[in-house]
Design a protein around this motif. Structure first.
Motif, PDB file in Angstrom:
ATOM      1  N   ARG A 225       0.811  -1.216   0.000  1.00  0.00           N
ATOM      2  CA  ARG A 225       0.000   0.000   0.000  1.00  0.00           C
ATOM      3  C   ARG A 225       0.845   1.268   0.000  1.00  0.00           C
ATOM      4  NH1 ARG A 225      -4.848  -2.435   3.723  1.00  0.00           N
ATOM      5  NH2 ARG A 225      -6.070  -3.250   1.970  1.00  0.00           N
ATOM      6  N   ARG A 226       2.113   1.162   0.361  1.00  0.00           N
ATOM      7  CA  ARG A 226       3.007   2.305   0.207  1.00  0.00           C
ATOM      8  C   ARG A 226       3.228   2.580  -1.284  1.00  0.00           C
ATOM      9  NH1 ARG A 226       7.191   0.576   3.200  1.00  0.00           N
ATOM     10  NH2 ARG A 226       6.178   1.323   5.082  1.00  0.00           N
ATOM     11  N   LEU A 227       3.292   1.500  -2.057  1.00  0.00           N
ATOM     12  CA  LEU A 227       3.440   1.637  -3.511  1.00  0.00           C
ATOM     13  C   LEU A 227       2.118   1.992  -4.178  1.00  0.00           C
ATOM     14  CD1 LEU A 227       5.578  -1.574  -4.124  1.00  0.00           C
ATOM     15  CD2 LEU A 227       6.366   0.763  -4.537  1.00  0.00           C
ATOM     16  N   ASN A 228       1.051   1.374  -3.717  1.00  0.00           N
ATOM     17  CA  ASN A 228      -0.254   1.443  -4.377  1.00  0.00           C
ATOM     18  C   ASN A 228      -1.321   1.611  -3.294  1.00  0.00           C
ATOM     19  OD1 ASN A 228      -2.552   1.067  -5.893  1.00  0.00           O
ATOM     20  ND2 ASN A 228      -1.875  -0.825  -6.876  1.00  0.00           N
ATOM     21  N   PRO A 229      -1.581   2.836  -2.848  1.00  0.00           N
ATOM     22  CA  PRO A 229      -2.468   3.058  -1.697  1.00  0.00           C
ATOM     23  C   PRO A 229      -3.876   2.496  -1.869  1.00  0.00           C
ATOM     24  CG  PRO A 229      -1.235   5.053  -2.199  1.00  0.00           C
ATOM     25  CD  PRO A 229      -0.967   4.097  -3.323  1.00  0.00           C
ATOM     26  N   GLY A 230      -4.365   2.395  -3.097  1.00  0.00           N
ATOM     27  CA  GLY A 230      -5.731   1.939  -3.309  1.00  0.00           C
ATOM     28  C   GLY A 230      -5.893   0.449  -3.504  1.00  0.00           C
ATOM     29  N   VAL A 231      -4.806  -0.320  -3.418  1.00  0.00           N
ATOM     30  CA  VAL A 231      -4.889  -1.743  -3.729  1.00  0.00           C
ATOM     31  C   VAL A 231      -5.639  -2.507  -2.633  1.00  0.00           C
ATOM     32  CG1 VAL A 231      -2.709  -2.459  -2.620  1.00  0.00           C
ATOM     33  CG2 VAL A 231      -3.559  -3.697  -4.639  1.00  0.00           C
ATOM     34  N   ASP A 232      -6.481  -3.450  -3.043  1.00  0.00           N
ATOM     35  CA  ASP A 232      -7.126  -4.356  -2.096  1.00  0.00           C
ATOM     36  C   ASP A 232      -6.163  -5.495  -1.768  1.00  0.00           C
ATOM     37  OD1 ASP A 232      -9.580  -2.983  -2.055  1.00  0.00           O
ATOM     38  OD2 ASP A 232     -10.264  -4.019  -3.849  1.00  0.00           O
ATOM     39  N   VAL A 233      -6.208  -5.984  -0.531  1.00  0.00           N
ATOM     40  CA  VAL A 233      -5.349  -7.098  -0.112  1.00  0.00           C
ATOM     41  C   VAL A 233      -6.195  -8.112   0.644  1.00  0.00           C
ATOM     42  CG1 VAL A 233      -3.281  -7.819   1.132  1.00  0.00           C
ATOM     43  CG2 VAL A 233      -3.375  -5.526   0.116  1.00  0.00           C
ATOM     44  N   LEU A 234      -6.054  -9.385   0.272  1.00  0.00           N
ATOM     45  CA  LEU A 234      -6.746 -10.477   0.950  1.00  0.00           C
ATOM     46  C   LEU A 234      -5.734 -11.540   1.352  1.00  0.00           C
ATOM     47  CD1 LEU A 234      -9.779 -10.931  -1.497  1.00  0.00           C
ATOM     48  CD2 LEU A 234      -9.843  -9.859   0.768  1.00  0.00           C
ATOM     49  N   THR A 235      -5.941 -12.150   2.504  1.00  0.00           N
ATOM     50  CA  THR A 235      -5.112 -13.266   2.953  1.00  0.00           C
ATOM     51  C   THR A 235      -5.989 -14.514   3.006  1.00  0.00           C
ATOM     52  OG1 THR A 235      -3.750 -11.776   4.289  1.00  0.00           O
ATOM     53  CG2 THR A 235      -3.605 -14.123   4.782  1.00  0.00           C
ATOM     54  N   LEU A 236      -5.533 -15.597   2.373  1.00  0.00           N
ATOM     55  CA  LEU A 236      -6.366 -16.801   2.296  1.00  0.00           C
ATOM     56  C   LEU A 236      -5.512 -18.038   2.072  1.00  0.00           C
ATOM     57  CD1 LEU A 236      -6.432 -17.672  -0.958  1.00  0.00           C
ATOM     58  CD2 LEU A 236      -7.978 -15.733  -1.093  1.00  0.00           C
ATOM     59  N   SER A 237      -6.165 -19.174   2.120  1.00  0.00           N
ATOM     60  CA  SER A 237      -5.539 -20.442   1.745  1.00  0.00           C
ATOM     61  C   SER A 237      -6.411 -21.108   0.695  1.00  0.00           C
ATOM     62  CB  SER A 237      -5.367 -21.370   2.951  1.00  0.00           C
ATOM     63  OG  SER A 237      -4.976 -22.668   2.514  1.00  0.00           O
ATOM     64  N   ALA A 238      -5.924 -21.184  -0.527  1.00  0.00           N
ATOM     65  CA  ALA A 238      -6.684 -21.853  -1.585  1.00  0.00           C
ATOM     66  C   ALA A 238      -6.770 -23.353  -1.333  1.00  0.00           C
ATOM     67  CB  ALA A 238      -6.038 -21.576  -2.938  1.00  0.00           C
ATOM     68  N   THR A 239      -5.848 -23.895  -0.563  1.00  0.00           N
ATOM     69  CA  THR A 239      -5.847 -25.334  -0.273  1.00  0.00           C
ATOM     70  C   THR A 239      -6.923 -25.702   0.743  1.00  0.00           C
ATOM     71  OG1 THR A 239      -3.483 -25.517  -0.764  1.00  0.00           O
ATOM     72  CG2 THR A 239      -4.460 -27.247   0.591  1.00  0.00           C
ATOM     73  N   THR A 240      -6.993 -24.960   1.853  1.00  0.00           N
ATOM     74  CA  THR A 240      -7.969 -25.282   2.898  1.00  0.00           C
ATOM     75  C   THR A 240      -9.308 -24.573   2.694  1.00  0.00           C
ATOM     76  OG1 THR A 240      -7.321 -23.467   4.374  1.00  0.00           O
ATOM     77  CG2 THR A 240      -6.065 -25.536   4.528  1.00  0.00           C
ATOM     78  N   GLY A 241      -9.292 -23.478   1.949  1.00  0.00           N
ATOM     79  CA  GLY A 241     -10.512 -22.696   1.750  1.00  0.00           C
ATOM     80  C   GLY A 241     -10.678 -21.559   2.728  1.00  0.00           C
ATOM     81  N   ASP A 242      -9.824 -21.469   3.751  1.00  0.00           N
ATOM     82  CA  ASP A 242      -9.913 -20.373   4.713  1.00  0.00           C
ATOM     83  C   ASP A 242      -9.670 -19.039   4.007  1.00  0.00           C
ATOM     84  OD1 ASP A 242     -10.374 -22.141   6.741  1.00  0.00           O
ATOM     85  OD2 ASP A 242      -8.288 -22.198   7.434  1.00  0.00           O
ATOM     86  N   GLY A 243     -10.579 -18.081   4.227  1.00  0.00           N
ATOM     87  CA  GLY A 243     -10.436 -16.763   3.625  1.00  0.00           C
ATOM     88  C   GLY A 243     -10.953 -16.655   2.208  1.00  0.00           C
ATOM     89  N   MET A 244     -11.425 -17.757   1.614  1.00  0.00           N
ATOM     90  CA  MET A 244     -11.907 -17.725   0.236  1.00  0.00           C
ATOM     91  C   MET A 244     -13.149 -16.861   0.066  1.00  0.00           C
ATOM     92  SD  MET A 244     -10.189 -19.339  -2.189  1.00  0.00           S
ATOM     93  CE  MET A 244     -11.469 -19.685  -3.407  1.00  0.00           C
ATOM     94  N   ASP A 245     -13.949 -16.722   1.123  1.00  0.00           N
ATOM     95  CA  ASP A 245     -15.178 -15.935   1.016  1.00  0.00           C
ATOM     96  C   ASP A 245     -14.876 -14.493   0.592  1.00  0.00           C
ATOM     97  OD1 ASP A 245     -16.709 -18.096   1.686  1.00  0.00           O
ATOM     98  OD2 ASP A 245     -17.054 -17.483   3.764  1.00  0.00           O
ATOM     99  N   GLY A 246     -13.784 -13.938   1.108  1.00  0.00           N
ATOM    100  CA  GLY A 246     -13.414 -12.580   0.739  1.00  0.00           C
ATOM    101  C   GLY A 246     -13.098 -12.458  -0.737  1.00  0.00           C
ATOM    102  N   TRP A 247     -12.404 -13.434  -1.289  1.00  0.00           N
ATOM    103  CA  TRP A 247     -12.052 -13.458  -2.707  1.00  0.00           C
ATOM    104  C   TRP A 247     -13.296 -13.622  -3.574  1.00  0.00           C
ATOM    105  CZ3 TRP A 247      -9.773 -12.646  -7.058  1.00  0.00           C
ATOM    106  CH2 TRP A 247      -9.695 -13.581  -8.086  1.00  0.00           C
ATOM    107  N   LEU A 248     -14.171 -14.529  -3.183  1.00  0.00           N
ATOM    108  CA  LEU A 248     -15.382 -14.746  -3.972  1.00  0.00           C
ATOM    109  C   LEU A 248     -16.269 -13.509  -3.956  1.00  0.00           C
ATOM    110  CD1 LEU A 248     -16.239 -18.384  -2.826  1.00  0.00           C
ATOM    111  CD2 LEU A 248     -14.966 -17.677  -4.863  1.00  0.00           C
ATOM    112  N   GLU A 249     -16.329 -12.832  -2.814  1.00  0.00           N
ATOM    113  CA  GLU A 249     -17.132 -11.604  -2.731  1.00  0.00           C
ATOM    114  C   GLU A 249     -16.505 -10.502  -3.576  1.00  0.00           C
ATOM    115  OE1 GLU A 249     -20.319  -9.284  -1.878  1.00  0.00           O
ATOM    116  OE2 GLU A 249     -20.035 -11.440  -1.552  1.00  0.00           O
ATOM    117  N   TRP A 250     -15.168 -10.442  -3.607  1.00  0.00           N
ATOM    118  CA  TRP A 250     -14.480  -9.452  -4.448  1.00  0.00           C
ATOM    119  C   TRP A 250     -14.837  -9.667  -5.918  1.00  0.00           C
ATOM    120  CZ3 TRP A 250     -10.960  -9.006  -8.422  1.00  0.00           C
ATOM    121  CH2 TRP A 250     -10.319  -7.771  -8.564  1.00  0.00           C
TER     122      TRP A 250
END
Length: 227
Positions: A179-204
């Protein structure tokens, strides 16, 4: 010569963008270094959104159709582009792949670019949005090392979060750098293997402002291009 090459690419990218927008098709350019988990992410994404979005995939690799075969196992259409010695896709390659894929109006296309955090950042394809995937196994300094890639990103995905207890990776530090480089960038943390955090990506994907997508339908198509 480099300026002429990029100017030609930008012209073709503008044509691709107009073609996609005219048909209401969203195209996401997914980029990462090799092994960050792009294909695993796309396979899970397709399965999670089955029946909700009509999805097609364009796969970029220097050789083989291994990743395309994994996508094909989901039943969705996929086109393989093998670039040989080339380290990225360009707008001309995407144009030919779109002709072969023939996505229906209102659909969503994922473009899995060649694994590389340098060259793909320089080449506009005409995509609706750019997604950069990094994994926690790569270290948290990627935005510092590859600034052009993160400057170009609309979304940064920090993948393989299930491995955070076992590796040295400071998520907050990585996000600050991006975000220092690109202040408007969205960032998500997830695991594609376990599925944890995938809801944020799917909603995006669902809420992404770049056009709406239609309900899934149509027979799977597959093919390959050599460029």
């Amino acid at each position: 010569m480099e300026e002429n090459l990029l100017a030609k690419n930008d012209l073709l990218a503008a044509r691709n963008r107009g073609w996609l927008e005219g048909r209401g098709i969203r195209a996401f350019n997914v980029m990462s270094s090799p092994g960050a988990g792009k294909t695993t992410l796309l396979v899970r994404t397709i399965r999670e959104l089955a029946g909700e979005l009509d999805i097609g995939v364009i796969e970029g690799d220097q050789e083989t159709s291994l990743d395309a075969d994994r996508i094909r196992s989901t039943g969705r259409p996929v086109i393989q582009i093998n670039t040989g010695a080339g380290c990225h896709l360009d707008a001309g390659m995407l144009q030919r792949a779109l002709d072969a894929l023939d996505p229906v109006p209102g659909s969503t296309v994922f473009i899995e670019n060649v694994g590389n955090l340098v060259c793909p950042a320089l080449f506009d394809l005409g995509e609706s949005a750019r997604v950069v995937v990094i994994s926690v196994t790569e270290g948290d300094d990627k935005p510092q090392k590859y600034p052009h890639m993160f400057l170009a990103a609309d979304l940064v995905i920090i993948n393989k979060a299930d491995l955070l207890p076992y590796v040295e990776f400071d998520v907050e530090r990585c996000v600050r750098q991006a975000r220092r480089l690109n202040p408007g960038v969205d960032v998500l943390t997830l695991s594609a293997t376990t599925g944890d955090g995938m809801d944020g990506w799917l909603e995006w994907i669902r809420k992404n402002p770049h056009l709406a997508a239609a309900v899934a339908g149509g027979a799977p198509r597959s093919g390959g291009l050599r460029v």
